[in-house]
Design an enzyme around this catalytic site. Structure first.
Site, short mmCIF file in Angstrom:
data_model
loop_
_atom_site.label_atom_id
_atom_site.label_comp_id
_atom_site.label_asym_id
_atom_site.label_seq_id
_atom_site.Cartn_x
_atom_site.Cartn_y
_atom_site.Cartn_z
N SER A 104 0.78 -1.24 0.00
CA SER A 104 0.00 0.00 0.00
C SER A 104 0.81 1.29 0.00
O SER A 104 0.23 2.36 -0.09
CB SER A 104 -0.97 0.01 1.18
OG SER A 104 -2.03 -0.87 0.92
N ALA A 163 -10.40 -13.54 3.77
CA ALA A 163 -10.95 -13.97 5.05
C ALA A 163 -10.16 -15.18 5.57
O ALA A 163 -9.97 -15.33 6.77
CB ALA A 163 -12.42 -14.31 4.90
N ASN A 203 -9.22 -0.63 0.36
CA ASN A 203 -8.45 -0.68 -0.89
C ASN A 203 -9.29 -0.27 -2.08
O ASN A 203 -8.76 0.18 -3.10
CB ASN A 203 -7.90 -2.09 -1.09
CG ASN A 203 -6.71 -2.37 -0.19
OD1 ASN A 203 -5.62 -1.86 -0.40
ND2 ASN A 203 -6.92 -3.16 0.85
N ARG A 327 -0.04 8.77 5.30
CA ARG A 327 -0.22 8.60 6.74
C ARG A 327 0.69 9.56 7.50
O ARG A 327 1.79 9.87 7.06
CB ARG A 327 0.17 7.18 7.18
CG ARG A 327 -0.78 6.09 6.78
CD ARG A 327 -0.43 4.80 7.52
NE ARG A 327 -1.21 3.67 7.03
CZ ARG A 327 -2.46 3.38 7.38
NH1 ARG A 327 -3.08 4.16 8.24
NH2 ARG A 327 -3.08 2.33 6.88
N GLY A 342 2.93 -0.73 4.05
CA GLY A 342 2.57 -1.53 2.91
C GLY A 342 2.51 -3.01 3.24
O GLY A 342 3.53 -3.61 3.55
#
Length: 417
Positions: A104, A163, A203, A327, A342
């Site tokens: 990320s 999940a 996302n 961030r 990330g």
């Protein structure tokens, strides 16, 4: 393990190889007497604790990461450290010369491109996404700003994809998705907040960002990253290879930790990362990430006005905030740093810099889905930016979310008006 310090502009470099520990006096530039007592509010940073960074990496290795690396650029000095292996089969030592998947941290790249388009008057941050992508979203109130700050309420489709960690990954390792397919997965679920509501990491937001980039430029995300960021900054280790599965050149392999305790690590290196794309598919190195963040925060990638927009913060936890694809982390010594984390299968990255971009740290553990490692790697920031002033006990006041870059399970839903 290799730890070294290089002073730019000179021919001198000291390198140290050790199997156990690095003596503080042997790490060139580890700190000067009194340097750590400088008042952070005066704008000067304490001297970095380079040995402390190395100790963090060593702890992450003990907790299950095959290897870990960090590079600290501090004005005219470069410090780096590495422990463990890049490849569990060959036992090749991990190195800061290795490339890796940055997950990320990709979101910062996508946000920069959109802010550049705002500078070019091709985009308005407070305009509805549907103005540029007609009919894509079910609510015309969702703006570009909402998407970039994770306040759109769009459900994160990765909650369902992963999940179950390993089966979820194996199901998508070789798949190629379109952006529309990923967005449709999100839209099949209720939204998590009203447009402009509280921060809720998803996302999906940065898949929409990729769609905006391609619609507004008429070119691929890869081309825009290349022309607007990679080439101008001469980032020789940075690539967007989607839908290719391989990391080009020298790289560290990434290892996914299964959900079941004591299960064998899964080599997750080769994958399309098509489930993430503009939300998480870039490949880079510690050197390139530091160059990128230093340029961004130093004002070399956007106008001053757009950089200020990027740093309009919304709460995202007790010790962090989120801007537009960026961030902010607030450290124990009162200093804040700016960048992104990330998480992508096999890799976990921290890439942050000081407010002026003159000190930057990129750190990687080649393991994912390991909460202990992730929390430990956060403390590289404390050693790098707080130095000896970092709190030695309880310095992570709020644990890192296990899925910080893959949204938490079961987000709260809301009732629409």
């Amino acid at each position: 393990m290799v730890s070294a310090t290089v002073v730019r502009g000179t021919a001198m470099a000291t390198a140290l190889v050790s199997l156990l520990a690095v003596p503080a006096h042997a790490v060139s530039g580890a700190g000067k007497p009194g340097a750590a007592s400088v008042d952070a509010k005066a704008g000067a940073l304490p001297a970095p604790d380079v040995t402390g960074v190395w100790n963090v990496l060593r702890t992450a290795q003990r907790q299950g990461a095959p290897g870990a690396i960090a590079r600290l650029d501090d004005r005219d000095s470069v410090h780096w450290a590495a422990v463990g292996v890049a490849d569990r089969k060959t036992r090749r030592a991990i190195s800061n010369a290795d490339r890796f998947r940055i997950g990320s941290v990709t979101k910062v790249f996508s946000a920069v491109v959109l802010l550049q388009l705002a500078d070019e008057k091709k985009l308005k941050l407070d305009a509805p996404v549907n103005r540029y992508l007609p009919g894509l979203l079910p609510d015309d109130r969702i703006t570009v700003r909402h998407v970039l700050s994770h306040r759109s309420g769009l459900y994160d489709y990765t909650n369902d994809l992963f999940a179950r960690t390993v089966p979820g990954f194996e199901a998508v390792r070789g798949k190629v998705f379109t952006y529309r397919q990923l967005v449709n997965r999100s839209l099949s679920k209720p939204r998590t907040t009203k447009p402009g509501g509280a921060y809720s990491y998803s996302n999906t937001n940065f898949v929409v960002a990729g769609m905006l980039i391609e619609k507004l430029t008429g070119r691929s995300v890869r081309t825009e990253y290349q022309n607007r960021i990679i080439k101008p900054l001469k980032l020789s280790d940075t690539f967007y290879v989607h839908p290719g599965r391989k990391i080009p050149g020298r790289h560290t392999r990434g290892y996914l930790t299964p959900d079941a305790a004591d299960a064998a690590l899964v080599d997750a290196t080769e994958q399309t990362v098509s489930w993430a794309q503009s939300a998480g598919a870039v490949i880079s190195s510690t050197r390139d990430l530091n160059t990128f963040l230093s340029a961004l925060l130093g004002g070399r990638l956007t106008s001053r006005a757009q950089l200020a927009q990027m740093q309009r913060w919304v709460p995202a936890g007790s010790t962090q905030a989120y801007g537009l694809g960026l961030r902010r982390r607030d450290l124990s010594c009162g200093i804040s740093v700016y960048g992104h984390t990330g998480a992508v299968q096999g890799y976990y990255t921290y890439a942050f810099a000081s407010k002026d971009g003159k000190r930057s740290l990129a750190a990687l553990a080649n393991a994912s889905n390991n909460g202990a490692v992730h929390n430990t790697m956060l403390t590289t920031l404390e050693s790098a930016f707080c130095g000896k002033r970092a709190k030695k006990a309880g310095r992570v006041t709020t644990p890192v979310e296990r899925h910080e870059d893959i949204a938490p399970d079961n987000p709260l839903e809301f009732d629409e008006d």
